[in-house]
Write a protein that holds these residues in place. Structure first.
Motif, PDB file in Angstrom:
ATOM      1  N   GLU A  76      42.889 -31.797 -23.737  1.00  0.00           N
ATOM      2  CA  GLU A  76      43.526 -30.178 -22.917  1.00  0.00           C
ATOM      3  C   GLU A  76      42.712 -30.282 -21.403  1.00  0.00           C
ATOM      4  O   GLU A  76      41.541 -29.958 -21.755  1.00  0.00           O
ATOM      5  CB  GLU A  76      43.152 -29.216 -24.209  1.00  0.00           C
ATOM      6  CG  GLU A  76      44.062 -29.689 -25.480  1.00  0.00           C
ATOM      7  CD  GLU A  76      45.549 -28.793 -25.306  1.00  0.00           C
ATOM      8  OE1 GLU A  76      45.383 -27.671 -24.057  1.00  0.00           O
ATOM      9  OE2 GLU A  76      45.505 -28.168 -26.492  1.00  0.00           O
ATOM     10  N   SER A  77      43.868 -29.871 -20.648  1.00  0.00           N
ATOM     11  CA  SER A  77      43.048 -29.944 -18.951  1.00  0.00           C
ATOM     12  C   SER A  77      42.885 -28.666 -19.345  1.00  0.00           C
ATOM     13  O   SER A  77      43.604 -27.699 -19.993  1.00  0.00           O
ATOM     14  CB  SER A  77      43.860 -30.604 -18.612  1.00  0.00           C
ATOM     15  OG  SER A  77      44.265 -30.085 -18.176  1.00  0.00           O
ATOM     16  N   ALA A 131      47.680 -27.841 -18.579  1.00  0.00           N
ATOM     17  CA  ALA A 131      48.348 -29.099 -19.642  1.00  0.00           C
ATOM     18  C   ALA A 131      47.522 -30.092 -21.087  1.00  0.00           C
ATOM     19  O   ALA A 131      46.646 -29.834 -21.309  1.00  0.00           O
ATOM     20  CB  ALA A 131      49.255 -29.949 -19.113  1.00  0.00           C
ATOM     21  N   ALA A 132      47.864 -29.964 -21.563  1.00  0.00           N
ATOM     22  CA  ALA A 132      47.926 -31.159 -23.096  1.00  0.00           C
ATOM     23  C   ALA A 132      48.340 -32.338 -22.632  1.00  0.00           C
ATOM     24  O   ALA A 132      49.271 -32.217 -22.211  1.00  0.00           O
ATOM     25  CB  ALA A 132      48.186 -30.491 -24.127  1.00  0.00           C
ATOM     26  N   SER A 133      47.835 -33.256 -23.123  1.00  0.00           N
ATOM     27  CA  SER A 133      48.264 -34.603 -23.269  1.00  0.00           C
ATOM     28  C   SER A 133      47.676 -35.496 -24.591  1.00  0.00           C
ATOM     29  O   SER A 133      46.583 -34.792 -25.480  1.00  0.00           O
ATOM     30  CB  SER A 133      47.472 -34.966 -21.834  1.00  0.00           C
ATOM     31  OG  SER A 133      48.055 -34.524 -20.814  1.00  0.00           O
TER      32      SER A 133
END
Lengths: 123, 387
Positions: free
Chosen positions: A56-57, A60-62
């Motif tokens: 998670e940045s 956003a979540a990746s």
């Protein structure tokens, strides 16, 4: 040891039957500041394309996908306490998981470093 | 790696602000936002940009937002025309004063949130300056026009850019070029010269910090921005940090925390309902809004702090721990100043009190969270010293 790359921007360093998986410098630069990392349980069997970890940045979540089939034999627990390492050392100390490779034949579908660099240039 | 945050729009279809070339020169990563190609972050990244804004001053290109004049024969006529669409007191808005309000639909739902400024000059009486969300221009303008009496008109401002400078050193940095900026009270505005360029400057913003928003001639926007960025206190800030700053400040993002189903009472922005309007009604959806004001709304917007490190994003379900679903997250992420993941969402009124323990469902797991007072990071707006 040979390093392969996926189109989803994972790197996979193969040493015998073990593959260490992380995300590329390009991937971390696209993510921005990483604030949270979620790792799988050791022993989990992953299929190629399964979610191997979550990053998670601020924004956003990746998902980090397993680039090949394999069983999780180790995870980098240090990332949980220091998620910013993913930005600082993505292709070194900030690996996510080590997999016991199930099918070495799948490595042929991945890119080498030169091909990956050329691929990133097209993005 | 895959992201849930996809930007598939074709860059060729996107509009550009007058600062587009400068963003690219500064190394910004450009993303589609409300039909514009906008900077989401510069090379230093969202975290650094956020911290810099709270510590010194950040410069934001908000030129995508819609600027317009509402023009009538006198203040009262124009103000009453706007009051037919919004629940705030516009008639008694003083010269040079600014007010945050919302456009309402017939059900009392929020069509957009906007800033309204009455010009300071007596000669401009009868005009109100509106700033609306970029994503809502196509909805707002026809709605406003359809409701106006024959002697009041809406005139779009297409030749001006909008620049926000926010942070504890923002006003000092702007005042080095436009000394009158330092004299502005919070939520007030005036025309002034910035290095000889006539700008409309208001002491307001959307970060919770002191600062200004400057409406400037589009063809001078780059020169003004370069002059400000030459000051080492001022750094360019993208939409990413704008979002984390406003989230910490408890400020709503239209289309996420406010929409056509939410009322001002549910959205917990009842400060926009001044007493006369609240009592008299006379705005769309007044019956619902007055009822909710008197009896309390069924659901309410709340701030949330997560106990762990994992953020919860928009769309995450909110539950009573181990129990029923009671709401949904409308904005969420990591709060760089708060130092923990934070969120906003709507919950059933019984679960809206600060201190209430709730669970946010992320990737099938329940994350523990606590309802907290908003703003999550205290506002530091300018307060004039007492005379």
């Amino acid at each position: 040891m040979t390093t392969y790359y996926s189109k989803d921007h994972e790197w996979i360093a193969v040493d015998g039957d073990t593959a260490t998986v992380g995300i590329t410098d390009y991937a971390q630069s696209q993510l921005g500041d990483v604030v949270y990392v979620e790792l799988p349980d050791t022993g989990k069997a992953l299929k190629k394309g399964d979610e191997a970890a979550v990053v998670e940045s601020v924004k956003a979540a990746s998902e980090v996908y397993a680039p090949i089939d394999g069983e999780v034999v180790a995870t980098n627990a240090a990332l949980v306490d220091s998620p910013a390492n993913v930005n600082e050392d993505p292709e070194g100390g900030a690996w996510f998981v080590k997999l016991k490779i199930a099918d070495k034949g799948q490595l042929a579908d991945l890119m080498d470093e030169a091909s990956y660099k050329a691929y990133v240039e097209t993005l | 790696m895959g992201t849930t945050d996809s930007h598939a729009a074709d860059a060729a279809d996107l509009k550009r602000t007058p600062l587009y070339d400068l963003h690219v020169e500064l190394g910004a990563r450009m993303v589609p936002f409300a039909g514009y190609d906008m900077p989401v972050q510069y090379p230093t990244g969202i975290m650094t940009e956020h911290q810099h804004t709270r510590a010194a001053a950040g410069l934001f290109d908000v030129s995508h937002m819609g600027q317009a004049w509402l023009i009538g024969p006198d203040h009262e006529t124009t103000a009453r025309a706007l009051e037919a669409l919004v629940p705030s007191n516009m008639v008694e808005l003083g010269r040079g004063k600014q007010r945050y309000t919302v456009l309402l639909n017939a059900e009392g739902g929020i069509v957009d949130d906007l800033m309204v400024t009455r010009p300071v000059a007596e000669a401009q009486d009868g005009r109100l300056f509106l700033v609306v969300n970029a994503s809502r221009k196509d909805v707002d303008y026809p709605l406003i026009r359809a409701a106006l009496p024959a002697n009041v008109r809406l005139e779009l401002i297409e030749d001006r850019a909008l620049i926000a400078v926010q942070g504890p050193q923002a006003v000092a940095a702007v005042a080095a070029h436009a000394p009158k900026a330092a004299e502005l009270a919070f939520m007030s505005a005036d025309w002034m010269e910035f290095d000889g360029i006539t700008c409309h400057v208001s002491r307001s913003g959307y970060t919770g910090e002191d600062g200004v928003e400057m409406s400037v001639p589009a063809d001078k926007a780059e020169a003004i921005t370069r002059a400000l960025l030459a000051d080492e206190r001022v750094k360019p800030i993208g939409l990413g940090a704008r979002d984390s700053l406003r989230l910490e400040a408890g400020l709503c993002l239209y289309g996420h925390d406010l929409d056509e189903t939410t009322s001002p009472v549910e959205g917990d922005i009842t400060f926009i309902l001044q007493k006369r309007r609240r009592e008299e009604g006379g705005f769309p959806g007044a019956a619902r809004i007055q009822r909710e004001f008197a009896e309390g709304p069924a659901r309410k917007r709340v701030g949330l702090k997560l106990d762990g490190r994992a953020p919860a994003r928009e769309g995450a379900e909110i539950k009573v721990p181990g129990g029923d679903t009671v709401g949904i997250v409308t904005s969420g992420g990591f709060g760089p100043t708060a130092g923990v993941p934070i969120a906003m969402g709507y919950v059933a009124a019984a679960h809206a009190a600060p201190g209430t323990k709730l669970a946010l469902v992320v990737r099938g797991k329940d994350l523990e969270a606590t309802v907290v007072e908003m703003p999550i990071v205290p506002h530091r707006y300018y307060r004039a010293p007492k005379a």
